[in-house]
Design a protein around this motif. Structure first.
Motif, mmCIF file in Angstrom:
data_model
loop_
_atom_site.group_PDB
_atom_site.id
_atom_site.type_symbol
_atom_site.label_atom_id
_atom_site.label_comp_id
_atom_site.label_asym_id
_atom_site.label_seq_id
_atom_site.Cartn_x
_atom_site.Cartn_y
_atom_site.Cartn_z
ATOM 1 N N TYR A 1 0.818 -1.211 0.000
ATOM 2 C CA TYR A 1 0.000 0.000 0.000
ATOM 3 C C TYR A 1 0.861 1.275 0.000
ATOM 4 O O TYR A 1 0.425 2.312 -0.458
ATOM 5 C CB TYR A 1 -0.923 0.014 1.219
ATOM 6 C CG TYR A 1 -2.182 -0.801 1.056
ATOM 7 C CD1 TYR A 1 -3.314 -0.258 0.481
ATOM 8 C CD2 TYR A 1 -2.249 -2.118 1.494
ATOM 9 C CE1 TYR A 1 -4.477 -0.992 0.338
ATOM 10 C CE2 TYR A 1 -3.406 -2.867 1.354
ATOM 11 C CZ TYR A 1 -4.522 -2.291 0.768
ATOM 12 O OH TYR A 1 -5.673 -3.032 0.619
ATOM 13 N N TYR B 1 -4.657 3.408 3.687
ATOM 14 C CA TYR B 1 -5.515 2.227 3.614
ATOM 15 C C TYR B 1 -4.835 0.917 4.029
ATOM 16 O O TYR B 1 -5.492 -0.128 4.047
ATOM 17 C CB TYR B 1 -6.141 2.051 2.220
ATOM 18 C CG TYR B 1 -7.192 3.091 1.920
ATOM 19 C CD1 TYR B 1 -8.502 2.954 2.408
ATOM 20 C CD2 TYR B 1 -6.895 4.220 1.163
ATOM 21 C CE1 TYR B 1 -9.463 3.911 2.146
ATOM 22 C CE2 TYR B 1 -7.840 5.185 0.893
ATOM 23 C CZ TYR B 1 -9.130 5.030 1.389
ATOM 24 O OH TYR B 1 -10.084 5.982 1.136
ATOM 25 N N ASP B 2 -3.563 0.938 4.393
ATOM 26 C CA ASP B 2 -2.964 -0.294 4.906
ATOM 27 C C ASP B 2 -3.611 -0.697 6.226
ATOM 28 O O ASP B 2 -3.804 -1.891 6.499
ATOM 29 C CB ASP B 2 -1.449 -0.137 5.079
ATOM 30 C CG ASP B 2 -1.059 1.086 5.906
ATOM 31 O OD1 ASP B 2 -1.669 2.157 5.710
ATOM 32 O OD2 ASP B 2 -0.124 0.989 6.719
ATOM 33 N N ASP C 1 -7.138 -2.082 5.459
ATOM 34 C CA ASP C 1 -6.998 -3.442 4.957
ATOM 35 C C ASP C 1 -6.787 -4.422 6.113
ATOM 36 O O ASP C 1 -7.417 -5.496 6.157
ATOM 37 C CB ASP C 1 -5.816 -3.493 3.988
ATOM 38 C CG ASP C 1 -5.593 -4.866 3.387
ATOM 39 O OD1 ASP C 1 -6.009 -5.084 2.231
ATOM 40 O OD2 ASP C 1 -4.980 -5.731 4.064
ATOM 41 N N TYR D 1 -1.969 7.378 -4.709
ATOM 42 C CA TYR D 1 -2.074 6.327 -3.705
ATOM 43 C C TYR D 1 -3.468 6.282 -3.079
ATOM 44 O O TYR D 1 -3.973 5.194 -2.760
ATOM 45 C CB TYR D 1 -1.013 6.509 -2.627
ATOM 46 C CG TYR D 1 0.368 6.108 -3.085
ATOM 47 C CD1 TYR D 1 0.691 4.769 -3.282
ATOM 48 C CD2 TYR D 1 1.348 7.063 -3.340
ATOM 49 C CE1 TYR D 1 1.945 4.388 -3.709
ATOM 50 C CE2 TYR D 1 2.612 6.696 -3.772
ATOM 51 C CZ TYR D 1 2.911 5.359 -3.958
ATOM 52 O OH TYR D 1 4.153 4.979 -4.395
ATOM 53 N N ASN E 1 -5.297 2.740 -3.609
ATOM 54 C CA ASN E 1 -5.497 1.899 -2.437
ATOM 55 C C ASN E 1 -6.973 1.771 -2.072
ATOM 56 O O ASN E 1 -7.407 0.718 -1.590
ATOM 57 C CB ASN E 1 -4.668 2.442 -1.277
ATOM 58 C CG ASN E 1 -3.184 2.354 -1.564
ATOM 59 O OD1 ASN E 1 -2.755 1.714 -2.518
ATOM 60 N ND2 ASN E 1 -2.376 3.010 -0.746
ATOM 61 N N ALA F 1 -4.148 -1.123 -9.339
ATOM 62 C CA ALA F 1 -4.987 -1.790 -8.339
ATOM 63 C C ALA F 1 -5.370 -3.194 -8.786
ATOM 64 O O ALA F 1 -5.478 -4.117 -7.966
ATOM 65 C CB ALA F 1 -6.242 -0.956 -8.065
#
Length: 301
Positions: free
Chosen positions: A190, A194-195, A198, A237, A241, A289
């Protein structure tokens, strides 16, 4: 099991030495000190190395990366390190937050696998943006975050002791090693953004519940500023993401189609909105993506 658990703090930093110094002072002032403080320095170019050399936090470990791994890569490396060293719990935070003195004591007293400290600003206002509803089922939800702690409650004193949440920020999220056993490490691909979302989705889908703890106070030193230039590098990003989350975890075909529809809309409107750079970003984001659709394996290597 809470009485004898060990805990490591994982901090990721990049070129914010003054904020990092303040945060390390806050960690050193905790009522219950962590057993380790693992700082991942993402190849900072400011005086971060001097701040870390002068820090006196018990159990301090510094991992200096040769390259900027982004927040996602830094947390992947830090969690992998803490897990390998056998800590029972891992507490993740950015360099721009300072815990109240009792924050860790409050969290460690909770016999839950996934916890989130609740953020406020320097004036004491509730600014916890963790989602109470994160909708990956409704294709008409423009943004999947349809409710959050801050807007649901308005102030900390209106919150119950525990609030179940559906995503987290890596600014105060704590998990037990059983979570890492079940779902693996944060996904470094990522880079930024958004890591943490996730990771929360993966945890919830593995059967873990996530609780925001009202009395675990974390003070954010900076104002939230998520209005990034969507034509700039951060915009790429953000789009990529967000698309990955939909492609990986969308609960039906229409939700998984949303990234394509967003891409088409941005491109079609770009001539009238003056957003050609944003259009280039969103096309690239959609292409990239698609290559990230696979959910990470459970490996902790």
């Amino acid at each position: 099991m809470t009485g004898h658990e060990t805990v490591a703090v994982v901090v990721v930093t990049y070129d914010r030495a003054d904020l990092l110094e303040r945060m390390l002072v806050g960690l050193a002032a905790l009522d219950r000190l962590p057993d380790a403080v693992i700082v991942v320095d993402n190849a900072s170019t400011d005086h971060t190395p001097a701040v870390l050399a002068a820090a006196t936090n018990p159990g301090l470990q510094v991992i200096r990366s040769d390259d900027n791994l982004g927040g996602a890569g830094g947390f992947h490396l830090g969690v992998r390190t803490a897990y390998a060293q056998g800590f029972d719990r891992i507490w993740l935070m950015d360099d721009d937050v300072v815990p109240a003195s009792g924050c860790l004591t409050v969290l460690m007293a909770r016999d839950e696998d996934c916890l989130m400290a609740v953020r406020e600003d320097t004036a004491g206002h509730l600014v916890e943006k963790a989602a109470t509803r994160f909708d990956l089922r409704n294709p008409l939800a423009i943004r999947p975050k349809t409710g959050m702690v801050e807007t649901d409650f308005g102030s900390r004193d209106r919150m119950p002791e525990l609030v179940e949440i559906e995503n987290v920020a890596f600014e105060g999220f704590m998990c037990r090693r059983a979570v890492v056993d079940a779902i693996g490490l944060p996904d470094p691909s990522y880079f930024i953004f958004y890591d943490d979302v996730d990771y929360a989705v993966r945890a919830r889908r593995a059967g873990f519940r996530i609780w925001a703890v009202r009395d675990a106070v974390l003070v954010r030193q900076l104002d939230f500023d998520q209005q990034h230039d969507l034509g700039g590098w951060k915009g790429y990003y953000m789009y990529r993401n967000l698309f990955v989350v939909h492609l990986r975890y969308g609960e039906n075909a229409l939700v998984r189609l949303k990234p394509w529809l967003v891409t088409a809309a941005v491109v079609l409107l770009s001539p009238v909105r003056g957003g050609r750079a944003e259009a280039r970003n969103v096309i690239r984001a959609m292409r990239d993506a698609r290559g990230m659709r696979a959910v990470p394996t459970r490996s902790v290597d």
